[in-house]
Write an enzyme that holds these catalytic residues in place. Sequence first.
Site: not given
Length: 756
Positions: A536, A633, A489, A396
């Site tokens: 990447r 990949e 990333r 809460h």
Amino acid sequence: MVKYVAFFEELGKDDVGIAGGKGANLGELTQAGIPVPPGFVVTAATYDKFMTDTGLQPIVMDMLENLDVNDTKELQKVSAEIKDIITSTEIPEDIQTLIIESYNALCHRIGKDDVYVAIRSSATAEDLPEASFAGQQDTFLNIRGAEDVMEYVRKCWASLFEARAIFYREENNFDHSRVYIAVVVQEMVDAEKAGVMFTVHPSTGEDKILIEGSWGLGEAVVSGSVTPDTYWVDKSTGKLLEFTVGEKNVMFTREDGRTVKKEVPPELRNKRVLSDEEIAALSEMGRRIQEHYGSPQDTEWAIMDGEVYMLQSRPITTLGEAVEEGEVKSKDIILKGLGASPGLASGKVKIIREIHELDKIQLGDILVTVMTTPDMVPAMKRASGIITDEGGVTCHAAIVSRELGIPCVVGTGNATEVLRENQVVSIDGNKGLVYEGRVVEEEKKESAQESVTVESPILTVTEVKINVSMPEAARKAAATGADGVGLLRTEHMMLTTGVHPRKFIEDGREDELVRILAENILKVADEFYPRPVWYRTLDAPTDEFKTLEGGENEPYEHNPMLGWRGIRRELDEPEILRAEFRAIKKLHEQGYTNIGIMIPLVQHPDELRKAKRIAEEAGLKPHRDVEFGIMVETPAAALIIEDFIAEGVDFVSFGTNDLTQYTLAIDRNNEHVADLYTEGHPAVLKLIERVIKKCNEAGVKTSICGQAGSIPRIVEKLVELGISSVSANTDAVAEVRKTVARAEQRLLLKAARKLL
């Protein structure tokens, strides 16, 4: 025709006006095929009929006419009087008949007499994207029999006039006479474990799932009675990113037909609540629910007899601009908890142990309590920050603080004992820290950073690297002692701008895009320097780009995982790839020579050749200025790895998440075939073995950055095959290093035995 009672199957998300937020959403979930315990809604029209037929409506409105909601005592007094009037007024017989017949029909449907039900309030303006009344009206559990159902439906009607509900409506300019209440009557799930799930980060909106869970009914988590287990899950992959096991001292359960609060058995208090399989099932359900609604959702769940049930879903109403962090002058951290609502605040401590003490909270004070309750909302509104002993980031205190925009730290354990009345403190709602003294703006202090415990280093020949998705996490990642970043990333850097990278280019703002990328990459490269950081290039599926400004023209793809992503997209939109290369060149010129470039989803050497050409156009020389590598990949890349080596690569890295799905023809996001997905499949391992062998012969470094890099038996196999490095998530680095060390020692022992 006026509908006074409706079963879930008859309702949808557009029926908020008659069923309230809870009722409409339970109907929507039911129609969407989500497992929801059956039930019905006593609609808002029934409440209106009750208030009109009994003559209560004008009486109640008169009592609210001149009420000062900031006068806590007066607010509590009027609230109690209104509730007493409603609960003491007899329900007209025709309304009683409707409710009793519906309850009997539910019992018949379930096949039991006098079924236990949960009776839950559902305000008709509740859980809208622009407002949340969550927790303001009452819920009653384990109610059984028609007579008791009638009694608690009336109590739910009365709860429309709880002090916190009156206060909220006044503060948000809701007309009391235009807010009605429906009541949900739903089969009770006698949960063994339960909790809440947010389909995005509830404070920042980051695209990862948050699950909190504890033993017994979900009341323990929602009320903040325990510090629950916390699980963070990568929404796109389903991978468990990190988790914290809370100390769960109490639980709510059914005994002798009543809901009771009791102590958790000692052996369960510090035991992890959810298994990997249960986390995967919940995460997939959360992903489906968000996809169905088209917006982030705050959900409640329960597990009984191994089955997962969803008990609620509502829009997350607390997402907004991230709160800019200031810093604190003092280095004295006096308490640690969970960052539940972002921002910094300072003020005098006011410790609240009883509800009648709320008046001592003045504007700008820090409210400190064991756990907030809905009745504390008016006082919370005056506070500059909240600290609690108990609770998790979905309790809460956390939910209300985020909605009010107040920094909040929960789950400190003993704030009410450690802090002193009128003591001046600063709280950091991002990091979950409480400091001595006041906030000032200045350079970042080391002491304000997240602390990471690093064990004595284990030396391994095989490097153990780390995956980084968010530049903001770089310091924590570097503190693990990892040998570098095996995967940085790009997607988060792009997505958090809120603007499609192509739009930057089209609007003539390429330099701005380059600057944003350079600043974010720098945060990681600087923390790890001189350790290598393999960046990447962009690999975002089309469905992730659609929501960005300028993403309206993204194509629709039946399966984006097999579509226009990775290098194939960037060769079609070379301006974006060129901007990435320019950013890295800019950093290289500043002396950051530890950055390598990794090209994703290649399937032919021509793609590598074209990417190198674009890098040269950007002024970056592959193999000379930067290491240049590829992600393996696709089976195609693995089967013709010799051709890539001939084209020229400094390293390769296995993206086993994609390699597995492409090799096995399994969509890793599809729950119908999820049980067939395994990185340990012989075909996947054979492809990996082939690549490592060919690369070792050619002197090309090999690494792995997919999920398989955290699976001990696969890591041991990779070390045996001669992989150069293994890259894992932050929470797995220490264990992966131990696994690598054991595998290397086993190889040494095996070699030594051969010499004997």
